[in-house]
Design a protein around this motif. Structure first.
Motif, PDB file in Angstrom:
ATOM      1  N   UNK A  38       0.874  -1.168   0.000  1.00 56.44           N
ATOM      2  CA  UNK A  38       0.000   0.000   0.000  1.00 56.44           C
ATOM      3  C   UNK A  38       0.909   1.214   0.000  1.00 56.44           C
ATOM      4  N   UNK A  39       0.584   2.186  -0.791  1.00 55.64           N
ATOM      5  CA  UNK A  39       1.440   3.357  -0.915  1.00 55.64           C
ATOM      6  C   UNK A  39       0.668   4.594  -0.484  1.00 55.64           C
ATOM      7  N   UNK A  40       1.375   5.483   0.209  1.00 56.19           N
ATOM      8  CA  UNK A  40       0.751   6.746   0.587  1.00 56.19           C
ATOM      9  C   UNK A  40       1.780   7.848   0.382  1.00 56.19           C
ATOM     10  N   UNK A  41       1.340   9.030  -0.043  1.00 54.30           N
ATOM     11  CA  UNK A  41       2.293  10.122  -0.258  1.00 54.30           C
ATOM     12  C   UNK A  41       1.613  11.395  -0.719  1.00 54.30           C
ATOM     13  N   UNK A  42       2.453  12.403  -0.941  1.00 57.26           N
ATOM     14  CA  UNK A  42       1.954  13.701  -1.390  1.00 57.26           C
ATOM     15  C   UNK A  42       1.597  13.629  -2.879  1.00 57.26           C
ATOM     16  N   UNK A  43       0.852  14.609  -3.305  1.00 55.86           N
ATOM     17  CA  UNK A  43       0.473  14.659  -4.725  1.00 55.86           C
ATOM     18  C   UNK A  43       1.683  14.712  -5.636  1.00 55.86           C
ATOM     19  N   UNK A  44       2.657  15.530  -5.237  1.00 57.75           N
ATOM     20  CA  UNK A  44       3.861  15.708  -6.059  1.00 57.75           C
ATOM     21  C   UNK A  44       4.593  14.366  -6.213  1.00 57.75           C
ATOM     22  N   UNK A  45       4.661  13.625  -5.104  1.00 58.71           N
ATOM     23  CA  UNK A  45       5.325  12.316  -5.134  1.00 58.71           C
ATOM     24  C   UNK A  45       4.586  11.386  -6.092  1.00 58.71           C
TER      25      UNK A  45
END
Lengths: 294, 194, 122
Positions: free
Chosen positions: A229-236
């Motif tokens: 599962x991946x989570x991050x900022x929009x830019x990332x």
């Protein structure tokens, strides 16, 4: 590991729906969940391997050696319960007892009435209340009482957890574990569900289905470790988009789902990753399948 | 009793053989009792009931084998003789039951036509009407088949009132009640759901 | 056995850690069998595969051996090896503590003092 059921190239054709060809195995001594959306073909698959309907093509091997379910006592060893229409609606708990007594050698009437009482569905010898007058939940309880009152080696239950209240579902999970412990590696459970969250802690092996095909299967721990599962900022997420199978973009944060091989790459790009649980895995894999399909 | 019927239905297709043989052997005896009597009419209806029951029994088995109808799932989850064996029994059942029923209905209709008999014929017509209602209720194609075949032979028949009114009503009453009881108590284990 | 359902530590790890503790502390002695995987799953209300994974971990560490058809048996523990293992654990914890100390500018001397104070407090 021994398999209690091995299916090869199994196909069941209906006018508007085709199951398969599917290949899968059910490991002996464990509890296997068949997960999929409504209409994915779970019931068709269970019905086909239990001899309720005949396969159009393909082969199923039972208990390591038997290829014809009608052969000898094979059906005696399998405890099958349909999600609907298992018994005529005009039957009472007493009729169900009589029918099972006549149909199966390994049916214990005493145990059946005890379970009926334990599940709060009927008193001993109930001959008045028909299935027609029962709630969906009580019908399931009755079917479970009937199947657990038999001596079997493989339980095949279609949607046993749906329409049950949380307490009864917990009791069902307990019953599953008791059955597996009794068998000490010789008894197996196969059940279908479209809501895995409540059954996750009785699931050892999972088969995921989408639109008549098996999209993924394996032991839960190995299965979950194949993905992250991946989570991050929009830019990332703009950077890692190509590595993701499924993504969910929101203003403040984004979520995604990727193969475990991509883990390092994703972390390098600044995203956080973790191993999903079965519930999360199921949702993302089904979404991925849907995405591929459209 | 219910267990017995259930067992016979599930495990012994022989019951069909017995029912058929019974009807075939006893029918001539009934005709010997005398013509145009209430007793004869009752006997005929018993045989007609037997014929229809056998047909329904057969139909139920066909439904089970084809995997249709509510409750079939349970039957199909049970250990059975091999599929081939089951099919063979079904073909035998079909042959026996159809032959017995058609012959029986044909002969019956012909007799009524020739003899132009009063009370018995009227009773018979009533019974057919009842069967028709049963069909509408249970939507059983085989019952309809019985009604159509019998009705055809009854077309040239003019029923009129005879002296046996009281007897006829009693007989019809007994039959209707008997049928209701049958469906409610024994038949429901294998009669198709509404 | 104690199980935290919502802990960050996976349940199989919690089981493995507790069993390891029992084996190393001598509570479970050599030759004793661990509870059956399905029995333990039932008692802990978890899936069979979870207990199995815990047992496999213990196997990998050489603490238990799988006996075909009988379950998992506790291996005789080498006391010198246990000491060695424990020593490594202490080392690891101290290394972590030192790392943490560095981030707030604590000297090694200060850490040593802290250890003495903590020991007295205990």
């Amino acid at each position: 590991m021994d398999s209690v059921i091995v299916a090869k190239g199994l196909v069941k054709k209906y006018k508007k729906f085709t199951l398969g060809p599917v290949d899968f195995e059910i490991p002996k001594g464990f509890s296997t969940a068949l997960i999929g959306a409504n209409g994915a073909g779970k019931t068709t698959l269970l019905d086909t391997i239990c001899g309720i309907v005949a396969p159009s093509k393909g082969e199923v091997t039972y208990f390591g050696e038997i290829t014809d379910i009608e052969e000898g006592e094979t059906k005696e060893r399998i405890g099958y319960q349909a999600a609907q229409g298992m018994y005529p609606m005009s039957w009472t708990p007493y009729d169900v007892a009589v029918a099972n007594q006549l149909g199966f050698k390994g049916f214990h009437e005493e145990r059946y009435w005890e379970l009926c009482k334990k599940y709060g569905v009927a008193e001993r010898g109930e001959r008045k209340q028909t299935l027609m007058k029962m709630s969906d939940g009580n019908r399931i309880r009755l079917r479970l009482a009937a199947v657990f009152a038999r001596d079997t080696e493989l339980l095949v239950l279609d949607e046993p957890g749906s329409n049950l209240d949380p307490l009864m579902r917990d009791r069902l999970c307990g019953q599953f574990r008791e059955y597996l412990e009794e068998g000490d590696g010789e008894k197996t459970i196969l059940f279908s569900t479209h809501n895995i969250a409540d059954m996750e802690n009785v699931t050892d092996y999972a088969i995921l289905m989408y639109d008549g095909a098996v999209i993924e299967s394996g032991f839960v721990n190995e299965l979950c470790e194949r993905y992250v599962l991946v989570s991050g900022e929009r830019a990332t997420f703009d950077k890692i988009q190509r590595s993701l199978l499924v993504e969910d973009r929101n203003m403040s944060t984004c979520f995604g789902f990727a193969k475990a091989e991509e883990k390092e790459k994703l972390e390098k790009a600044g995203a956080v990753v973790e191993t999903p649980n079965l519930q999360q895995l199921s949702i993302f894999l089904l979404r991925y399948a849907e995405q591929q399909n459209s | 009793m219910r267990e017995l019927v259930w067992q016979l239905n599930m495990k012994k297709p022989v019951i069909l053989l017995l029912a058929g043989t019974f009807a075939v052997i006893l029918f001539p005896i009934c005709t010997m009792i005398g013509e145009d009597t209430v007793l004869e009419a009752i006997c005929r209806m018993i045989f007609l009931t037997l014929g229809v029951t056998a047909l329904m029994l057969y139909e139920e088995r066909i439904l089970l084998l084809r995997g249709k109808g509510p409750g079939y799932t349970f039957y199909r989850s049970m250990p059975h003789t091999a599929e081939k064996e089951k099919r063979r029994w079904c073909v035998a059942d079909l042959f026996l039951v159809t032959t017995a029923s058609v012959w029986f209905l044909f002969y019956e209709g012909l007799r009524l036509l020739v003899n132009d008999c009063g009370s018995a014929g009227f009773l018979y017509a009533l019974f057919l009407g009842y069967l028709l209602c049963t069909h509408l209720f249970y939507r059983h194609p085989y019952i309809l088949l019985c009604v159509i075949i019998s009705g055809m032979f009854l077309l040239g028949f003019r029923p009129w009132v005879s002296v046996h009114w009281a007897w006829m009503l009693l007989a019809v009453g007994v039959f209707v009640l008997g049928e209701v009881w049958f469906y409610q108590n024994i038949g429901k284990l294998w009669v198709k759901e509404r | 056995m104690k199980i935290l359902q919502n802990s960050e530590i996976p349940i199989y790890k919690q089981i493995a850690m507790q069993l390891k503790e029992e084996i190393l502390s001598g509570k479970l002695t050599a030759g004793e069998y661990l509870p059956s995987i399905r029995g333990l799953a039932k008692d802990l209300k978890i899936s069979v595969i979870t207990t199995m994974k815990a047992y496999e971990e213990l196997c990998a560490e050489g603490l238990v051996t799988s006996v075909q058809g009988k379950g998992f048996v506790v291996n005789p523990q080498d006391t010198a090896m246990i000491r060695e293992q424990r020593l490594r654990e202490v080392e690891n914890h101290l290394l972590e503590a030192l790392e943490a100390a560095k981030t707030i500018g604590m000297t090694v001397e200060e850490v040593k003092d802290l250890i003495t104070v903590l020991d007295h407090a205990e």
